[in-house]
Design a protein around this motif. Structure first.
Motif, short mmCIF file in Angstrom:
data_model
loop_
_atom_site.label_atom_id
_atom_site.label_comp_id
_atom_site.label_asym_id
_atom_site.label_seq_id
_atom_site.Cartn_x
_atom_site.Cartn_y
_atom_site.Cartn_z
N ALA A 1 -1.37 1.38 -5.03
CA ALA A 1 -0.65 0.16 -4.65
C ALA A 1 0.41 -0.03 -5.55
O ALA A 1 0.11 0.19 -6.95
N PHE B 1 -7.29 -0.24 -4.97
CA PHE B 1 -6.46 0.56 -3.90
C PHE B 1 -6.60 1.94 -4.31
O PHE B 1 -6.45 2.80 -3.36
N LEU C 1 -9.83 -2.56 3.75
CA LEU C 1 -9.20 -3.10 2.54
C LEU C 1 -9.14 -4.51 2.36
O LEU C 1 -9.20 -5.12 1.45
N CYS D 1 0.94 -1.42 0.08
CA CYS D 1 0.14 -0.16 0.07
C CYS D 1 0.85 1.29 -0.05
O CYS D 1 1.73 1.30 0.94
N THR E 1 -5.26 6.36 -1.49
CA THR E 1 -4.04 5.53 -1.49
C THR E 1 -3.87 4.75 -2.80
O THR E 1 -4.74 5.03 -3.82
#
Length: 534
Positions: free
Chosen positions: A482, A466, A420, A398, A480
């Motif tokens: 990834a 993500f 998540l 992440c 966020t």
């Protein structure tokens, strides 16, 4: 001496009763031998007609499905010559295997003879079944020839893709599979009809046997009255054994050799909320009944064994029992009865389950952890050669998770990881399994993808999962993305450590490119980042 005549009378009575009993036993044995002979014929017929031939037809249906899968893949995909050759070979081999199975099933059905000459209805069903099996040859040949021709045209220059229609190919396959389904239904109908007609034959025999028994019973009634005293003694002894069984805290069940319950101790009522019924199969109360009962019988043919099993309580939940199963031999070598003495271990099993969850599931997110990941991968890699499949290992890190912890606190970070994890599990459901292997790092094992394009689609879904804003800490927003690294088995490694290393280098490359990216491991990645810290 006064009691001597009375003793002689008793002795004569016993001898007379013994003679009549021997006669009854002889008649019973003769009847049972006849019934046993008939049942053996029925069992052989049912095994040959139903189980063996039904399995052959089911396997032929499976082979046809595999052939169609190879056919459609070859006709639709952009394939190398080696891949096309393999698919063509799979198509031919699966069709040939299906044809052999169908021919074997047809030969078996044609050789079937009913146990009795008067079984007219079952003979009609059998003839219909033979006709259906014979009717499969023509559509099967059309399906096979059409597929072979189309696949041969596919590799020629100037091939016109419009000459191939997946719909028409499926119609040809349907014309083959419909008679297969019909033959399975006819096999089942034949088994039921044979069983019914056998019962009718057996009823006639029982009627004759019952008439003869009635005459003998009139004589035995008189003799039985002389044995009342002996019967009373036996009843007293039986009452004593029953008292012992009813006052024990353990749970006792006595069954015959086929698992029919002969006795169940009253202590079951306090545990299950009901008493298992006498004359009902024990398998009615055991989870996975058929497998469990066969297993219990197989392990206690000679000596007592202890097994763990589950019984259904009256409110529907399952109770764990540790059960000692003891065979009780009759006149032959095979046990005539089985005694099950059990004690409840539900609390112990629940404790074991909690320990299992602690060992293999992450305590924060409740998804599988690193230990579970290792076990999962070892199971996939150690599959037999014929069942092995391509595996994709994706490591996900992440981006900016440390920023979330620093700005909103660790509780907000924990909340984000929980949200998540739930969505990650749903995203890969049906294609693989997700694991939390530490901190904000996750692993996804994918082993149910049919093509590289499908794998790319899954990785895109992971990036989209993500790459969004998350609401944590009672309304605070956090965005966020990834960094994902992917390694393939067996191309990029034959062990877990090799695959982890390859995926880790690919993930490092994604992070160096700014995140929100998925990279597949290659030798270029190895040369570029192998000496770099993560």
């Amino acid at each position: 001496m006064a009691g001597f005549p009375e003793f002689k009378n008793t002795r004569r009575l016993i001898l007379l009763f013994t003679a009549i009993s021997v006669l009854l036993v002889g008649i019973s044995v003769a009847s049972l031998l006849y019934l046993n002979h008939t049942m053996n014929k029925l069992s052989d017929s049912l095994y040959s007609d139903v189980y063996q031939n039904s399995q052959l037809i089911l396997n032929a249906d499976r082979d046809l499905y595999q052939a169609s899968l190879a056919f459609h893949t070859a006709m639709n995909g952009n394939l190398t010559s080696g891949e096309y050759s393999r698919l063509s070979r799979d198509f031919q081999e699966n069709n040939a295997q299906a044809e052999r199975r169908l021919r074997m099933a047809g030969d078996n059905i044609n050789s079937v003879k009913n146990p009795f000459s008067k079984m007219k209805q079952s003979e009609l069903v059998l003839n219909k079944l033979r006709e259906v099996l014979d009717s499969i040859d023509a559509p099967f040949q059309i399906w096979k020839d059409t597929g072979t021709n189309l696949m041969a045209q596919r590799v020629r220059s100037g091939w016109n893709p419009e000459s191939y229609s997946a719909l028409e190919a499926n119609v040809l396959l349907k014309n083959v599979r419909e008679p297969l389904d019909n033959s399975e239904r006819l096999i089942d109908a034949y088994a039921r009809q044979v069983t019914q007609e056998f019962r009718d034959q057996k009823s006639s025999l029982f009627a004759l046997y019952s008439l003869f028994l009635f005459l003998l019973v009139l004589v035995i009634i008189y003799l039985c009255r002389k044995l009342i005293d002996l019967q009373n003694e036996m009843l007293e002894e039986k009452s004593l054994y029953q008292l012992i069984g009813e006052t024990m805290s353990d749970f006792i069940i006595l069954t015959d050799s086929n698992g029919q319950i002969l006795y169940a101790s009253p202590s079951h009522s306090s545990l299950l909320g009901y008493l298992p019924g006498r004359g009902t199969p024990l398998s009615n109360y055991i989870r996975e009944a058929e497998i469990t009962w066969v297993k219990l019988k197989s392990v206690v043919q000679s000596t007592p064994r202890i097994s763990e099993l589950r019984m259904r309580a009256g409110d529907g939940h399952w109770v764990w029992l540790e059960t000692k199963v003891t065979p009780i031999k009759g006149g032959g070598a095979v046990p005539a009865q089985f005694m099950l003495v059990s004690r409840e271990i539900t609390e112990r099993k629940q404790h074991e389950e909690r320990l299992h969850k602690l060992a293999f599931y992450d305590h924060l997110t409740a998804i599988p952890n690193r230990a579970h990941f290792k076990m999962y991968m070892e199971n996939l890699i150690s599959q037999p050669e014929e069942r092995k499949q391509e595996i994709a290992l994706a490591l996900l890190d992440c981006d900016r998770f440390k920023q979330l912890n620093d700005t909103l606190g660790h509780l907000a970070g924990d909340e984000f990881l929980q949200l998540l994890s739930r969505e990650l599990q749903q995203t890969v459901k049906g294609t693989g399994q997700a694991f939390r292997i530490g901190g904000d790092e996750f692993a996804v094992v994918l082993h149910r993808f049919a093509s590289p394009e499908m794998l790319d689609e899954i990785l895109d879904r992971l990036l989209q999962l993500f790459n969004k804003s998350w609401s944590v800490n009672k309304g605070s927003s956090f965005h966020t993305s990834a960094s994902i690294g992917v390694a393939l088995y067996p191309q990029h490694g034959s062990s877990i450590n090799e695959l982890l290393r390859a995926a880790d280098l690919a993930m490092y490359r994604s992070k160096k490119h700014g995140g929100n990216e998925a990279n597949l491991y290659s030798e270029l990645v190895d040369e570029e980042y192998k000496d770099q810290p993560k």
